[in-house]
Design an enzyme around this catalytic site. Structure first.
Site, PDB file in Angstrom:
ATOM      1  N   ARG A 177      -7.921  18.393 -11.907  1.00 50.88           N
ATOM      2  CA  ARG A 177      -8.010  18.856 -10.439  1.00 50.88           C
ATOM      3  C   ARG A 177      -9.005  18.177  -9.670  1.00 50.88           C
ATOM      4  NH1 ARG A 177      -8.073  23.069 -13.870  1.00 50.88           N
ATOM      5  NH2 ARG A 177      -6.114  24.316 -14.140  1.00 50.88           N
TER       6      ARG A 177
ATOM      7  N   LYS B 241      -6.793   9.895   3.113  1.00 48.44           N
ATOM      8  CA  LYS B 241      -5.354   9.904   2.809  1.00 48.44           C
ATOM      9  C   LYS B 241      -4.906   9.219   1.637  1.00 48.44           C
ATOM     10  CE  LYS B 241      -3.199  10.900   7.369  1.00 48.44           C
ATOM     11  NZ  LYS B 241      -2.240  10.425   8.660  1.00 48.44           N
TER      12      LYS B 241
ATOM     13  N   GLU C   3      -3.955  -3.675  12.487  1.00 51.62           N
ATOM     14  CA  GLU C   3      -4.456  -2.399  12.560  1.00 51.62           C
ATOM     15  C   GLU C   3      -5.749  -2.723  13.504  1.00 51.62           C
ATOM     16  OE1 GLU C   3      -2.879   0.244  11.615  1.00 51.62           O
ATOM     17  OE2 GLU C   3      -1.462  -0.586  10.290  1.00 51.62           O
TER      18      GLU C   3
ATOM     19  N   LYS D 286     -12.451   4.081  13.179  1.00 48.71           N
ATOM     20  CA  LYS D 286     -11.710   5.185  12.562  1.00 48.71           C
ATOM     21  C   LYS D 286     -12.651   6.319  11.884  1.00 48.71           C
ATOM     22  CE  LYS D 286      -8.316   5.677   9.110  1.00 48.71           C
ATOM     23  NZ  LYS D 286      -7.358   5.472   8.004  1.00 48.71           N
TER      24      LYS D 286
ATOM     25  N   GLU E 254      -5.875  15.707  11.143  1.00 47.89           N
ATOM     26  CA  GLU E 254      -4.766  15.322  11.978  1.00 47.89           C
ATOM     27  C   GLU E 254      -4.163  16.333  12.580  1.00 47.89           C
ATOM     28  OE1 GLU E 254      -2.515  11.672  11.003  1.00 47.89           O
ATOM     29  OE2 GLU E 254      -0.917  12.372  12.283  1.00 47.89           O
TER      30      GLU E 254
ATOM     31  N   ARG F  85      -6.731  12.544  15.673  1.00 52.19           N
ATOM     32  CA  ARG F  85      -6.114  11.751  14.837  1.00 52.19           C
ATOM     33  C   ARG F  85      -4.955  11.111  15.079  1.00 52.19           C
ATOM     34  NH1 ARG F  85      -7.717  11.603   8.170  1.00 52.19           N
ATOM     35  NH2 ARG F  85      -6.841   9.706   7.812  1.00 52.19           N
TER      36      ARG F  85
ATOM     37  N   ASN G  62      -1.797   6.349  14.833  1.00 49.82           N
ATOM     38  CA  ASN G  62      -0.332   6.170  14.862  1.00 49.82           C
ATOM     39  C   ASN G  62       0.094   5.376  15.865  1.00 49.82           C
ATOM     40  OD1 ASN G  62      -0.183   7.691  12.438  1.00 49.82           O
ATOM     41  ND2 ASN G  62      -0.022   9.441  13.586  1.00 49.82           N
TER      42      ASN G  62
ATOM     43  N   HIS H  75       3.144   3.005  15.649  1.00 45.40           N
ATOM     44  CA  HIS H  75       3.798   3.378  14.289  1.00 45.40           C
ATOM     45  C   HIS H  75       5.021   3.988  14.153  1.00 45.40           C
ATOM     46  CE1 HIS H  75      -0.133   1.754  12.734  1.00 45.40           C
ATOM     47  NE2 HIS H  75       0.274   2.089  11.423  1.00 45.40           N
TER      48      HIS H  75
ATOM     49  N   HIS I 281       7.685   2.383  12.219  1.00 45.13           N
ATOM     50  CA  HIS I 281       8.019   3.022  10.827  1.00 45.13           C
ATOM     51  C   HIS I 281       9.663   2.693  11.098  1.00 45.13           C
ATOM     52  CE1 HIS I 281       4.289   5.616   9.870  1.00 45.13           C
ATOM     53  NE2 HIS I 281       4.158   4.581   9.214  1.00 45.13           N
TER      54      HIS I 281
ATOM     55  N   HIS J  49       4.538  -3.772   6.956  1.00 45.31           N
ATOM     56  CA  HIS J  49       4.012  -2.573   7.752  1.00 45.31           C
ATOM     57  C   HIS J  49       3.032  -3.446   9.011  1.00 45.31           C
ATOM     58  CE1 HIS J  49       2.372   0.991   8.716  1.00 45.31           C
ATOM     59  NE2 HIS J  49       0.973   0.356   8.841  1.00 45.31           N
TER      60      HIS J  49
HETATM   61  N1  NAD Z   1      -4.171   5.816   3.284  1.00 44.68           N
HETATM   62  C1  NAD Z   1      -4.215   5.432   4.428  1.00 44.68           C
HETATM   63  O1  NAD Z   1      -4.828   5.957   5.340  1.00 44.68           O
HETATM   64  C2  NAD Z   1      -3.385   4.128   4.601  1.00 44.68           C
HETATM   65  C3  NAD Z   1      -3.365   3.495   5.988  1.00 44.68           C
HETATM   66  C4  NAD Z   1      -2.859   2.336   5.970  1.00 44.68           C
HETATM   67  C5  NAD Z   1      -1.849   1.731   5.038  1.00 44.68           C
HETATM   68  N2  NAD Z   1      -1.869   2.715   3.599  1.00 44.68           N
HETATM   69  C6  NAD Z   1      -1.196   2.116   2.663  1.00 44.68           C
HETATM   70  O2  NAD Z   1      -1.616   1.088   2.199  1.00 44.68           O
HETATM   71  C7  NAD Z   1      -0.581   0.181   1.708  1.00 44.68           C
HETATM   72  C8  NAD Z   1      -0.560  -1.246   2.166  1.00 44.68           C
HETATM   73  O3  NAD Z   1      -1.813  -1.702   1.996  1.00 44.68           O
HETATM   74  P1  NAD Z   1      -2.238  -3.541   1.681  1.00 44.68           P
HETATM   75  O4  NAD Z   1      -1.488  -4.090   2.945  1.00 44.68           O
HETATM   76  O5  NAD Z   1      -3.655  -3.676   1.255  1.00 44.68           O
HETATM   77  O6  NAD Z   1      -0.922  -3.765   0.711  1.00 44.68           O
HETATM   78  P2  NAD Z   1      -1.242  -4.209  -1.153  1.00 44.68           P
HETATM   79  O7  NAD Z   1      -2.143  -3.158  -1.599  1.00 44.68           O
HETATM   80  O8  NAD Z   1       0.083  -4.263  -1.549  1.00 44.68           O
HETATM   81  O9  NAD Z   1      -1.887  -5.686  -1.240  1.00 44.68           O
HETATM   82  C9  NAD Z   1      -0.955  -6.726  -0.587  1.00 44.68           C
HETATM   83  C10 NAD Z   1      -0.954  -7.789  -1.483  1.00 44.68           C
HETATM   84  O10 NAD Z   1      -2.180  -8.451  -1.604  1.00 44.68           O
HETATM   85  C11 NAD Z   1      -2.780  -8.718  -2.957  1.00 44.68           C
HETATM   86  N3  NAD Z   1      -4.239  -8.670  -2.882  1.00 44.68           N
HETATM   87  C12 NAD Z   1      -5.048  -7.725  -2.582  1.00 44.68           C
HETATM   88  N4  NAD Z   1      -6.170  -8.109  -2.270  1.00 44.68           N
HETATM   89  C13 NAD Z   1      -6.173  -9.452  -2.531  1.00 44.68           C
HETATM   90  C14 NAD Z   1      -7.186 -10.282  -2.515  1.00 44.68           C
HETATM   91  N5  NAD Z   1      -8.555  -9.882  -2.318  1.00 44.68           N
HETATM   92  N6  NAD Z   1      -6.935 -11.556  -2.670  1.00 44.68           N
HETATM   93  C15 NAD Z   1      -5.396 -12.138  -2.945  1.00 44.68           C
HETATM   94  N7  NAD Z   1      -4.426 -11.103  -2.945  1.00 44.68           N
HETATM   95  C16 NAD Z   1      -4.870  -9.925  -2.981  1.00 44.68           C
HETATM   96  C17 NAD Z   1      -2.289  -7.484  -3.656  1.00 44.68           C
HETATM   97  O11 NAD Z   1      -2.133  -7.468  -5.027  1.00 44.68           O
HETATM   98  C18 NAD Z   1      -0.812  -7.271  -2.938  1.00 44.68           C
HETATM   99  O12 NAD Z   1       0.013  -8.109  -3.262  1.00 44.68           O
HETATM  100  C19 NAD Z   1       0.685   0.948   2.029  1.00 44.68           C
HETATM  101  O13 NAD Z   1       1.336   1.472   0.880  1.00 44.68           O
HETATM  102  C20 NAD Z   1       0.541   1.759   3.165  1.00 44.68           C
HETATM  103  O14 NAD Z   1       1.122   3.002   3.067  1.00 44.68           O
HETATM  104  C21 NAD Z   1      -2.655   3.679   3.786  1.00 44.68           C
HETATM  105 ZN    ZN Z   2      -0.660   1.390   9.463  1.00 44.65          ZN
END
Ligand code: NAD
Ligand code: ZN
Length: 356
Positions: A120, A142, A184, A225, A235, A239, A243, A246, A250, A262
């Site tokens: 939990r 999130k 971003e 942010k 949101e 907030r 987007n 986006h 999307h 993305h």
């Molecule tokens: N929670 C939120 O508010 C929010 C906001 C934006 C995006 N997201 C989510 O985030 C995700 C995308 O995140 P991302 O772009 O970081 O993708 P990711 O976590 O898949 O990382 C991208 C790639 O880089 C590699 N990597 C990570 N750090 C590294 C480093 N320091 N050196 C070398 N390689 C490295 C990872 O292994 C992966 O292959 C999506 O699932 C998206 O939905 C969430």
């Molecule tokens: Zn985004």
């Protein structure tokens, strides 16, 4: 070089940004060192997990388990989520155990959902390793998973206890991933206006991994942010401006079958939404968008996608309400308006313009 910001959402928490940060010690300033587990992925784990483990042990954290999930979006799944929970349970992590999430947005979103639900809820420490995770996903609370039916369809809000953004982790990140994070950053600079907008001239320097440029852009993004999230954690209103780009983004991502990343989809989505803003609000920001995005080595068009599919996917977006599409549009730099209703025909024209 290091700086601390505060996010006033839930219980206020710090975001530490800099080079050469001591993860164990910084975490110990907000959480009594005790039992913990480390979640990471198959790319980041081999690079940085040992360094983090050493730092944690150095100040008395007792690491029960390191769970390494496959790198990539596929790990935001119910199956991987279940595996992680079971690994923590078998390791004997208790309610007061802390989860450290070391990785990009995938590890952060998965780790957040694990921490929100395991027993939990257990405390979460975010150790973002991509630029996107540092400026966006690690802050704001999130967390979530994808379903085969769509992205981010399962989730929870859980604010971390601390975010530690070690900029040295970005050394191993590919240029492409850096650009995706910059999408971003550009988005937030355009939304924020003022000094942050001015600092977008350092996008090129950030791509060359100049330390001061990276630090400035990460700090400005996090603080922007954080301010938006503090005002509207769930949101219900403002907030939504985060987007920006986006809604179309999307749609492009989905229509490409997620072949378009993305950050790239959001870049093109912002151009489409700037075109919309020109028609609906009379603002002239298209050229500015294209220049900034090109400097960040991001695309400004997505040729080859089918407009009909893009619009269909936009229609299915969970953020849509009622009949018309709703957009965040810029009246000017630093002047977003949200919930702007735009008819199907107008939306179609803007989408078609970025597919050519
Ligand atoms: N929670 C939120 O508010 C929010 C906001 C934006 C995006 N997201 C989510 O985030 C995700 C995308 O995140 P991302 O772009 O970081 O993708 P990711 O976590 O898949 O990382 C991208 C790639 O880089 C590699 N990597 C990570 N750090 C590294 C480093 N320091 N050196 C070398 N390689 C490295 C990872 O292994 C992966 O292959 C999506 O699932 C998206 O939905 C969430
Ligand atoms: Zn985004």
């Amino acid at each position: 070089m290091a700086a601390r910001l505060e996010v006033r959402a839930g219980t206020a928490y710090p975001v530490e940004v800099g080079f050469g940060l001591d993860v164990g010690e910084l975490a110990a300033a907000v959480l009594e060192p005790g039992e913990c587990a480390l979640l990471t992925d198959s790319t980041v784990g081999p690079l940085y997990a040992e360094k983090v483990r050493r730092s944690l042990r150095g100040v008395g954290w007792r690491l029960l388990e390191t769970v390494e999930v496959p790198a990539g979006e596929g790990s935001k799944s119910l199956a991987v989520y279940g595996d992680v929970l079971r690994r923590l349970a078998r390791a004997g992590l208790m309610r007061d155990g802390v989860l450290f999430a070391l990785g990009g947005g995938v590890v952060g979103d998965l780790g957040g959902f694990v921490a929100a639900s395991y027993m939990r809820g257990i405390p979460l420490v975010m150790l973002p390793t991509t630029l996107l995770a540092m400026v966006d996903s690690s802050v704001g609370g999130k967390a979530g998973l994808d379903l085969p039916e769509g992205k981010n369809l399962v989730g929870a809000f859980l604010q971390p206890r601390i975010v530690i953004a070690e900029l040295g982790f970005l050394e191993s990140l590919s240029g492409r991933e850096l650009s995706r994070g910059l999408a971003e950053v550009v988005k937030m600079g355009l939304l924020a206006g003022g000094e942050f907008f001015g600092a977008l001239e350092r996008v090129g320097a950030a791509l060359r991994r100049e330390a001061a440029a990276l630090e400035e852009l990460v700090l400005r993004s996090v603080s922007f942010k954080a301010a938006v999230v503090a005002e509207d954690e769930r949101e219900r209103g403002r907030r939504a401006i985060l987007n920006y780009g986006h809604t179309v983004g999307h749609g492009l991502e989905a229509a490409s079958g997620y072949a378009l990343a993305h950050g790239e989809a959001v870049a093109v989505g912002m151009v489409a939404e700037a075109l919309l803003a020109r028609r609906v609000l009379g603002s002239e920001l298209v050229g500015l968008h294209e220049r900034l995005l090109r400097e960040a080595r991001l695309p400004v068009r997505a040729p080859g996608l089918d407009a009909h599919r893009v619009l269909g996917a936009m229609g299915r977006d969970k953020k849509r309400r009622g009949g018309a599409h709703r957009f965040v549009l810029l009246e000017g730099v630093g002047r977003p308006v949200w919930g702007v209703e735009v008819g199907e025909e107008e939306a179609r024209r803007a989408v078609e313009a970025v597919l050519g």
